[in-house]
Design an enzyme around this catalytic site. Structure first.
Site, short mmCIF file in Angstrom:
data_model
loop_
_atom_site.label_atom_id
_atom_site.label_comp_id
_atom_site.label_asym_id
_atom_site.label_seq_id
_atom_site.Cartn_x
_atom_site.Cartn_y
_atom_site.Cartn_z
N ILE A 97 9.30 -18.89 2.13
CA ILE A 97 9.22 -19.68 0.91
C ILE A 97 8.60 -18.87 -0.24
CG2 ILE A 97 6.92 -20.68 1.32
CD1 ILE A 97 8.14 -23.37 0.33
N ALA A 98 7.90 -17.79 0.12
CA ALA A 98 7.30 -16.91 -0.89
C ALA A 98 7.21 -15.49 -0.32
CB ALA A 98 5.91 -17.41 -1.28
N ALA A 142 5.09 -11.93 -1.21
CA ALA A 142 4.07 -11.28 -2.02
C ALA A 142 4.00 -9.79 -1.72
CB ALA A 142 2.72 -11.95 -1.79
N LEU A 182 1.87 -7.94 0.03
CA LEU A 182 1.50 -7.48 1.37
C LEU A 182 2.17 -8.25 2.49
CD1 LEU A 182 -2.35 -6.94 0.87
CD2 LEU A 182 -0.45 -5.39 0.35
N GLY A 183 2.79 -9.37 2.19
CA GLY A 183 3.41 -10.16 3.25
C GLY A 183 4.33 -11.23 2.70
N LYS A 223 1.72 -16.54 7.16
CA LYS A 223 1.89 -15.30 6.40
C LYS A 223 2.06 -14.13 7.38
CE LYS A 223 -1.56 -13.56 3.96
NZ LYS A 223 -2.50 -13.32 2.86
N ASP A 264 -9.22 -11.65 -6.24
CA ASP A 264 -7.80 -11.60 -6.61
C ASP A 264 -7.32 -12.98 -7.08
OD1 ASP A 264 -5.39 -10.31 -6.96
OD2 ASP A 264 -4.72 -10.59 -4.90
#
Length: 552
Positions: A133-134, A136, A138-139, A155, A290
């Site tokens: 669904i996403a 990024a 790093l994962g 993740k 972050d």
């Protein structure tokens, strides 16, 4: 299959890469040529008024950063939160760096899950989707359903990540050290140390077991805060390269219009975001380093002033020492009181200035840079303005950024940038000032009481009415929660006066009545008028009612 990563070692990793020139040299050449082509294109097309040209340029910028890999994506994410630094049409594209990157193959993700957790995904979860669904830096994240019908976020780390980050951090350090003198902002001699700090944070971030521990610690700190929500860690479904948490149903803090379309009030989430950030920095000494829009969600509920906010992704966290935390509070107090020599001493204690620096020389430059932070110009004050002015100051004086502050500055700047995306008129000091003032006036810890005594009483122990009035004005003048804070401040003041720690306060108040061996009631009269006007019975009654209607 157990996964093992080493911690970041600046010297060891440098030697590791130098001994592998077949890896180092082609990669350095590729990065340099890629960045040169990007710079040339920006120079020729950056000022174009053509929308199509700017759209293509922003897409090219996104593709370049994505192609260069995780380390550069992390740097690009920081830029994506700065609408005051980056064109809006570029910013829209850079926002995709937060969680809309190209994913890796689904089969590889399934293999990683099985290797890490010991069973296939379809046996671990009642329903596991065919695509993330996403995606990024790093994962990638899947929305899976557990056997109890609860949804969760799974993740899965990108393959070969340890090697990629280890290689590129070393190269970044080499390039930054070589070209540091050409940077538009002089950050002193510590640029290599700052890259090292970034490297340590990234190495910690790819250890999902450590991220799980970070999430548990962060959740414990905010367990009594109804406005901040932390997803629950699912330990049985987590490992070094896979981490599973409860699912968050919320709206990412990306766009003001999207929030308003969901009947959410942007300003309420800005306030919760900034206040929680200040708590992390000044109370807990442990902070999310972050805080970009992909890691923060607006939830339903909350009030007009304080929205319900969810944090996710606890890989990049950092701590601040108690000494630095208290000194930073002093910096803001001295900024409020426009005491620039004392502020210079604070910067020296924090390591931004050398011990040999003549601090008297810095009083006027600091006044020029920060003089508008409090007073008439506060409406125009933001970190970008300060950075622009400080860049000139840092070339003239031996300012440097201590490496331990690299992530703190990144977090604060990212948070202000996030707030500016939701509200271009937002001013971080309008929230930070009252927060610090309230902390000084209500926190009865020994460290904070000592700072308060330094502010309110001079070196001879006499009360400084103007400084106390400045604190009270900061908290109660032009703030939305003027009534809500009155009773807590009044209670804290009374407790301090009658407590054992208040003996110093009582003694200094008596000293303030004696001047030149005779009684002087002028200051006492001013103090009584100030307290009467601030804590009138009518205002206290309104405060009580407001606290009943809208409890904190």
């Amino acid at each position: 299959m157990a996964t093992s990563y080493s911690k970041y070692s600046p010297k060891g990793d440098m030697i590791w890469l130098i001994l592998r020139p077949w890896i180092l040299l082609p990669r350095v050449l590729y990065i340099l040529l890629t960045l040169i082509f990007l710079l040339v294109r920006i120079l020729f097309q950056g000022n174009s008024n053509s929308k199509s040209v700017q759209k293509n340029l922003s897409k090219y910028l996104f593709d370049v950063i994505t192609d260069l890999g995780p380390c550069f994506i992390k740097l690009g994410q920081a830029l994506s939160t700065r609408p005051d630094l980056v064109r809006q049409d570029w910013l829209t594209e850079l926002t995709n760096l937060q969680d809309n990157l190209p994913p890796f193959k689904h089969k590889i993700a399934l293999k990683i899950i099985e290797d890490e957790l010991g069973l296939p995904a379809n046996e671990l979860f009642d329903d596991f989707p065919d695509e993330p669904i996403a995606s990024a830096s790093l994962g990638i994240v899947y929305k899976a359903r557990k056997k109890n019908n609860n949804f969760c976020a799974v993740k899965v780390q990108r393959p070969n990540l340890y090697f990629l980050i280890r290689r590129d951090i070393v190269i970044l350090k080499i390039l930054a050290t070589a070209f540091g003198s050409f940077l538009p902002l002089n950050i002193g001699v510590g640029i290599g140390e700052i890259i090292d700090e970034f490297g340590r944070a990234l190495f910690d971030e790819i250890d999902y077991e450590q991220e799980g521990k970070n999430a548990l610690k962060f959740a414990d700190l905010f367990k009594s805060n109804p406005n901040v929500f932390i997803p629950k860690l699912e330990k049985d479904f987590s490992s070094k390269r896979v981490i599973t948490t409860s699912w968050i149903d919320g709206v990412k803090l990306r766009d003001r219009e999207i929030l308003e379309q969901n009947n959410l009030i942007p300003s309420s989430y800005i306030r919760t975001c900034v206040i929680s950030g200040l708590q992390q920095l000044f109370e807990y000494g442990y902070f999310h380093a972050d805080p970009h829009p992909g890691n923060m969600f607006a939830l339903k509920g909350g009030t007009l002033d304080n929205g319900h906010l969810a944090y996710v992704d606890f890989g990049m966290m950092d701590t601040i020492t108690n000494s630095d935390r208290l000194t930073l509070i002093k910096v803001i107090v001295h900024l409020i009181n426009q005491e620039y020599l004392l502020m210079a001493k604070d910067f020296q204690k924090l390591g931004f200035l050398t011990k040999e620096q003549d601090l008297e020389q810095l009083v006027e430059p600091l006044k020029e840079v920060l003089g508008g932070a409090f007073g008439a110009e506060v409406g125009n004050f933001n970190l970008k303005n300060v950075t622009d002015k400080f860049s000139k100051l840092m070339y003239s004086y031996p300012f440097r950024v201590p490496s331990r502050f690299a992530l703190i500055i990144r977090a604060v700047v990212s948070q202000e940038g996030l707030a500016l995306r939701l509200d271009p008129e937002f001013k971080i000091l309008k929230i930070a000032y009252p927060y610090i003032a309230k902390k000084l006036l209500t926190d009865n810890s020994d460290e904070i009481v000592n700072i308060l005594l330094e502010v309110v009483f001079d070196n001879e122990g006499r009360i400084q009415i103007d400084k106390l009035e400045s604190l009270l004005n900061t908290l109660f003048k032009d703030t939305e929660n003027i009534n809500a804070d009155l009773i807590p401040v009044a209670n804290a003041g009374l407790k301090l006066i009658v407590s054992n720690k208040g003996s110093e306060v009582r003694k200094n108040l008596l000293l303030s009545l004696v001047k030149d061996d005779r009684l002087e009631f002028k200051d006492a009269e001013k103090l009584l008028i100030l307290l009467r006007d601030t804590f009138s019975p009518l205002k206290l009654a309104k405060s009580a009612v407001q606290n009943i209607i809208s409890p904190a």
